[in-house]
Design a protein around this motif. Structure first.
Motif, PDB file in Angstrom:
ATOM      1  N   TRP A 106       0.817  -1.215   0.000  1.00  0.00           N
ATOM      2  CA  TRP A 106       0.000   0.000   0.000  1.00  0.00           C
ATOM      3  C   TRP A 106       0.857   1.275   0.000  1.00  0.00           C
ATOM      4  O   TRP A 106       0.536   2.208  -0.755  1.00  0.00           O
ATOM      5  N   PRO A 107       1.925   1.360   0.769  1.00  0.00           N
ATOM      6  CA  PRO A 107       2.726   2.591   0.714  1.00  0.00           C
ATOM      7  C   PRO A 107       3.240   2.910  -0.698  1.00  0.00           C
ATOM      8  O   PRO A 107       3.290   4.081  -1.090  1.00  0.00           O
ATOM      9  N   ASP A 108       3.606   1.889  -1.466  1.00  0.00           N
ATOM     10  CA  ASP A 108       4.053   2.123  -2.847  1.00  0.00           C
ATOM     11  C   ASP A 108       2.904   2.605  -3.726  1.00  0.00           C
ATOM     12  O   ASP A 108       3.091   3.469  -4.584  1.00  0.00           O
ATOM     13  N   ALA A 109       1.722   2.058  -3.517  1.00  0.00           N
ATOM     14  CA  ALA A 109       0.547   2.489  -4.284  1.00  0.00           C
ATOM     15  C   ALA A 109       0.197   3.934  -3.938  1.00  0.00           C
ATOM     16  O   ALA A 109      -0.111   4.742  -4.831  1.00  0.00           O
ATOM     17  N   VAL A 110       0.261   4.268  -2.666  1.00  0.00           N
ATOM     18  CA  VAL A 110      -0.017   5.640  -2.228  1.00  0.00           C
ATOM     19  C   VAL A 110       0.996   6.595  -2.850  1.00  0.00           C
ATOM     20  O   VAL A 110       0.630   7.664  -3.357  1.00  0.00           O
ATOM     21  N   ALA A 111       2.265   6.220  -2.826  1.00  0.00           N
ATOM     22  CA  ALA A 111       3.313   7.081  -3.398  1.00  0.00           C
ATOM     23  C   ALA A 111       3.104   7.282  -4.895  1.00  0.00           C
ATOM     24  O   ALA A 111       3.252   8.400  -5.402  1.00  0.00           O
ATOM     25  N   ALA A 112       2.735   6.228  -5.607  1.00  0.00           N
ATOM     26  CA  ALA A 112       2.486   6.346  -7.052  1.00  0.00           C
ATOM     27  C   ALA A 112       1.277   7.232  -7.320  1.00  0.00           C
ATOM     28  O   ALA A 112       1.307   8.075  -8.233  1.00  0.00           O
ATOM     29  N   ALA A 113       0.225   7.073  -6.543  1.00  0.00           N
ATOM     30  CA  ALA A 113      -0.962   7.921  -6.708  1.00  0.00           C
ATOM     31  C   ALA A 113      -0.626   9.371  -6.390  1.00  0.00           C
ATOM     32  O   ALA A 113      -1.085  10.291  -7.082  1.00  0.00           O
TER      33      ALA A 113
END
Length: 145
Positions: A106-113
Motif C-alpha cells: 500500500w505505501p508504494d501504491a499511495v506514493a504512485a498515486a
C-alpha cells in the motif's frame, strides 16, 4: 491552466479526485479509516479512477490530449493504476479500508498515486496540497463547465 480546458475534463476530474484520495495518507486516516461520510471508500476511488477511462484495460497513453496533457502524466497514472489494482485484486473490492492500509504494498501504491496527483494538479494550476473534495463537491464541479 484550468481543469476544463481538456476535451474530456470531466473524466480528468474523476481521475484526479481518485488519485488525490489514494495518494493522501492523512485523508485516508481521517476519512476512510474513520468512515467519515461524503468521501466514499477505497473501492469508490478505484471505480472513479477506471470507470469511464477503462484504465484497468488499457494505457492512459490512449488519452493523451483528451484526458491527460502529455505522456508523463499518462505514465504516472498508469503506474498508480497498476499498483492500486494489484492490491484491489488481492484484498477484494469490498474489503474495508484497513485491509488496504495494512497491505505491504500500500505505501508504494499511495506514493504512485501521489506522484500522479502532483503532476496532474500542477498541469491544471491547482494546489496539490488542498484537501480532497467531497463527492458532492466533485459532482457539482463536473456539472459546471
Amino acid at each position: 491552466m484550468p481543469l476544463n480546458d481538456m476535451p474530456w475534463w470531466r473524466w480528468r476530474a474523476q481521475v484526479r479526485s481518485a488519485l488525490h484520495m489514494l495518494g493522501d495518507t492523512a485523508f485516508q486516516r481521517e476519512c476512510w479509516l474513520r468512515g467519515r461520510p461524503g468521501y466514499g471508500d477505497v473501492t469508490d476511488a478505484v471505480y472513479r479512477l477506471v470507470e469511464d477511462t477503462w484504465l484497468d484495460n488499457w494505457s492512459a497513453e490512449k488519452y493523451v490530449g483528451t484526458v491527460f496533457r502529455d505522456a508523463e502524466e499518462a505514465a504516472l497514472v498508469d503506474a498508480a493504476v497498476l499498483r492500486v489494482l494489484r492490491i484491489l485484486h488481492q484484498v477484494g473490492a469490498d474489503a474495508p479500508a484497513q485491509a488496504y492500509a495494512d497491505h505491504p504494498d500500500w505505501p508504494d501504491a499511495v506514493a504512485a498515486a501521489r506522484q500522479a496527483h502532483l503532476r496532474l494538479a500542477a498541469g491544471d494550476g491547482d494546489d496539490p496540497d488542498e484537501p480532497p473534495r467531497s463527492l458532492d463537491a466533485l459532482k457539482i464541479l463536473t456539472r459546471s463547465g
